[in-house]
Write an enzyme that holds these catalytic residues in place. Sequence first.
Site, PDB file in Angstrom:
ATOM      1  N   HIS A 147      -8.555   5.579   2.352  1.00 48.81           N
ATOM      2  CA  HIS A 147      -7.753   6.067   3.481  1.00 48.81           C
ATOM      3  C   HIS A 147      -8.511   7.242   4.084  1.00 48.81           C
ATOM      4  O   HIS A 147      -9.233   7.942   3.381  1.00 48.81           O
ATOM      5  CB  HIS A 147      -6.369   6.494   2.999  1.00 48.81           C
ATOM      6  CG  HIS A 147      -5.383   6.661   4.115  1.00 48.81           C
ATOM      7  ND1 HIS A 147      -5.394   7.748   4.950  1.00 48.81           N
ATOM      8  CD2 HIS A 147      -4.387   5.858   4.543  1.00 48.81           C
ATOM      9  CE1 HIS A 147      -4.410   7.612   5.846  1.00 48.81           C
ATOM     10  NE2 HIS A 147      -3.785   6.475   5.627  1.00 48.81           N
ATOM     11  N   LYS A 179      -0.794   3.345  17.197  1.00 46.83           N
ATOM     12  CA  LYS A 179      -0.308   4.701  17.458  1.00 46.83           C
ATOM     13  C   LYS A 179      -1.399   5.770  17.368  1.00 46.83           C
ATOM     14  O   LYS A 179      -1.169   6.918  17.717  1.00 46.83           O
ATOM     15  CB  LYS A 179       0.811   5.037  16.464  1.00 46.83           C
ATOM     16  CG  LYS A 179       0.340   5.194  15.011  1.00 46.83           C
ATOM     17  CD  LYS A 179       1.475   5.540  14.051  1.00 46.83           C
ATOM     18  CE  LYS A 179       0.967   5.477  12.609  1.00 46.83           C
ATOM     19  NZ  LYS A 179       1.967   5.855  11.613  1.00 46.83           N
ATOM     20  N   ASP A 217       1.439   5.215   1.041  1.00 53.50           N
ATOM     21  CA  ASP A 217       1.005   5.992   2.192  1.00 53.50           C
ATOM     22  C   ASP A 217       0.156   7.162   1.714  1.00 53.50           C
ATOM     23  O   ASP A 217       0.112   7.472   0.528  1.00 53.50           O
ATOM     24  CB  ASP A 217       2.195   6.436   3.041  1.00 53.50           C
ATOM     25  CG  ASP A 217       1.907   6.151   4.518  1.00 53.50           C
ATOM     26  OD1 ASP A 217       0.736   6.294   4.930  1.00 53.50           O
ATOM     27  OD2 ASP A 217       2.831   5.779   5.244  1.00 53.50           O
ATOM     28  N   GLU A 218      -0.544   7.794   2.660  1.00 50.10           N
ATOM     29  CA  GLU A 218      -1.538   8.793   2.284  1.00 50.10           C
ATOM     30  C   GLU A 218      -0.914  10.027   1.631  1.00 50.10           C
ATOM     31  O   GLU A 218      -1.596  10.726   0.876  1.00 50.10           O
ATOM     32  CB  GLU A 218      -2.379   9.202   3.505  1.00 50.10           C
ATOM     33  CG  GLU A 218      -1.686  10.100   4.528  1.00 50.10           C
ATOM     34  CD  GLU A 218      -0.713   9.353   5.425  1.00 50.10           C
ATOM     35  OE1 GLU A 218      -0.714   8.108   5.376  1.00 50.10           O
ATOM     36  OE2 GLU A 218       0.054  10.011   6.156  1.00 50.10           O
ATOM     37  N   LYS A 242       0.820  -1.223   0.000  1.00 46.40           N
ATOM     38  CA  LYS A 242       0.000   0.000   0.000  1.00 46.40           C
ATOM     39  C   LYS A 242       0.846   1.263   0.000  1.00 46.40           C
ATOM     40  O   LYS A 242       1.851   1.348   0.705  1.00 46.40           O
ATOM     41  CB  LYS A 242      -0.895  -0.013   1.249  1.00 46.40           C
ATOM     42  CG  LYS A 242      -1.786   1.206   1.399  1.00 46.40           C
ATOM     43  CD  LYS A 242      -2.537   1.153   2.730  1.00 46.40           C
ATOM     44  CE  LYS A 242      -3.085   2.525   3.089  1.00 46.40           C
ATOM     45  NZ  LYS A 242      -2.062   3.554   3.311  1.00 46.40           N
TER      46      LYS A 242
END
Lengths: 429, 429
Positions: B272, B312, B182-183, B180
């Site tokens: 996302h 997190k 990342d944003e 994937k």
Amino acid sequence: MAGKIDWYDEFVKPDHKPINDEMVCLYYFEPAKGITAEEAAGRIASESSAGTWTTLHDLPARVEKIKAHAFEIKGKYVKVAYPLDLWEPGNAPQLLSGIAGNIFGMKALRNLRLVDATLPEKYIRSFRGPNHGVKGIRSILNIKKRPITGAVPKPKIGFTAAEHAGVAFETWMGGFDLCKDDENLTSTSFNRFEDRVEKMAKLRDRAETQTGEQKDALLNITGETNEMIRKARLLHDNGWGFAMIDVVTCGTASVQTLRDECADLGIAIHAHRAMHAAFDRNPKHGISMYFLAKIMRLIGVDEIHVGTAVGKLVGTKKEVSGIAGMLRENKVAGPYLSQDWGSIKPVMPVSSGGLHPGLVPPVMNLFGNDFTLLVSGGIHGHPAGTRAGAAAVMQAIDAVMEGIDLNEYAKKNKELKQALDKWEYLKPR
Amino acid sequence: MAGKIDWYDEFVKPDHKPINDEMVCLYYFEPAKGITAEEAAGRIASESSAGTWTTLHDLPARVEKIKAHAFEIKGKYVKVAYPLDLWEPGNAPQLLSGIAGNIFGMKALRNLRLVDATLPEKYIRSFRGPNHGVKGIRSILNIKKRPITGAVPKPKIGFTAAEHAGVAFETWMGGFDLCKDDENLTSTSFNRFEDRVEKMAKLRDRAETQTGEQKDALLNITGETNEMIRKARLLHDNGWGFAMIDVVTCGTASVQTLRDECADLGIAIHAHRAMHAAFDRNPKHGISMYFLAKIMRLIGVDEIHVGTAVGKLVGTKKEVSGIAGMLRENKVAGPYLSQDWGSIKPVMPVSSGGLHPGLVPPVMNLFGNDFTLLVSGGIHGHPAGTRAGAAAVMQAIDAVMEGIDLNEYAKKNKELKQALDKWEYLKPR
């Protein structure tokens, strides 16, 4: 836990001096319990650029070149400098996903707010900004000096298309430039967008003939992107100069798309901000209205709601005039970070929400002349009806532009008098 | 001020029983000082439907039929029933502009949070929902029972396209299904989207040949709408089964557009949620993640991030499992309002953020098997590298599915042992 070693400290450089190409963001932050300000600042910079939460096996060499750096940690404020290479040219959603994304949900922070960002010249040049802006809107409406005026038929929703057009006609005949849809009115079974567009166009032509003035409307095309494009074309085909979009609920991806479509059609974008207060109202968390407005100037809306400071919605005078300045100036000095807009055109601020003729002086005092003044309940609630209400607002504007006290001016202007009587105009103190 | 008479009281009906077609919203609210709970509730219903702030000269007859009504005011919660006629079929941004729009900024309220909404059957039928959903995703990947696994190359951004593809290959070879983006990674000068798509496709084919398994990726097409469409087509042309979108920063208008485009291409949408915590983190204000996820199921993403409850990012177990249930069930009983999804397909929840192999048992305990498990730093940080890290996660999943304690399972699985040693696995108590 012992395993939770972070490399956040590599993202903090207290004395960092940002270079030209870097994007600098200003955040308000409150670390979670047990987290130092420095660690929290480092985690903001890490999570919004090239970090992760644990030590890694392999690190690409390039990471050193694209790490963000937290600097100038002063009390609860920190600046973060982002190398330009992090950002895809012309991609507003990606920028938000970085500087306004995951970081709001980190356990290491109790609160975090993106206050402002200085967008570097090179980055700005990858966007086209407004097609019309302040001058273009004045040109569409042929209004040289005074504020642009508009009204939303009230109640917000409930009129048939024919009734709606009737209210618009009264609004225009009272002297107003624009009739605006409300944010929750798009196309409903009892007031279809297509019907409203056509019925209003006929009455617009009549109002223009009878007044000799340019009349227009802010019809709400909010919806799925292709549907918005279809509706924007319909507006153009019916002679309208504007399209209205709820830019927050639609989102930046579609606003970018519509910016270019509307530019091709020659119509200006009126940006409503419904939903902004979901993330900008808490002063300690979320995204400031100031930054939201900045992104909207970047991606190219022509005018945008910024509040009134005096009506039914939140927002202080300082906030509202700060936003108006950021939208209209080419080189912005403050109140937060500086911003050189380069060739991006100025955007017209829109003042709306709970206004009436008696509030025209303080609003014009706040905004000057370059803004769009929306008065809705404050004209349709006039004792003699919408046309008289619009006339009362135009009289109030004339009074302010001529430097005459409203009560004085009302002596010879009965519509204004009636409005002041209903809404208890308080003399400026 | 005496002039400020509202008709909010006409929007309150304490004993209102909503009829079938009405949309019922649940709000948490705190009135501003000097405002009663009833007045505040009435103002919410008024501003989000057919109200205005002042008495009006003319009222269209229809208003009586489309007014929202606040009812069941219990402590700090109120329900509001909205007649279906208020809403345009298939227009998600318009719905948000109503029930999640101006009301957040009203001075009459100190805080306001949209918790949940029961979407009526007729309204739901105007949307298409996910094209693939849970079953479709399992079918693309040919995975029958276990959770789907994916990883983001870490750090979040910084790899060249070739390096990125190399990490993906290691991820797949370790047993993972998905690699994937990342944003904040879309297309950058050092890792162009087109390069990544092609280089990864070659290594995907190699990994599939070598493992005999289906491999795929969640490549981030976030951007302006037409650019997203172009990138989705490129994904399809290179044999990918998914596209990833930052749905909050892009916005619902473009997600609706991409839903149909991706359905035509046969690719699933991975949603996302970057930026959600700007408006859902404060429990007293904004929009709940629960409702955001609901809107995304309605408009048709196939999977969406919902948190981990153990990593997190913020989010409690109760919240996360509530959202997962709402996404996967056809008739939802709670924890807030009920929802009958009709023929709208179930959506796969995605768990992501600060996970490592030792956290697989509690996460699977929370989600069951129907979810996508993303572990990134927790595999790339493995002492023996990415492939071993992915293997460790797959071993942890096997252990849970076979009902064996991780420490026990680690005795015969060295990758898992190394991971537990690094990240201090705590035995379930």
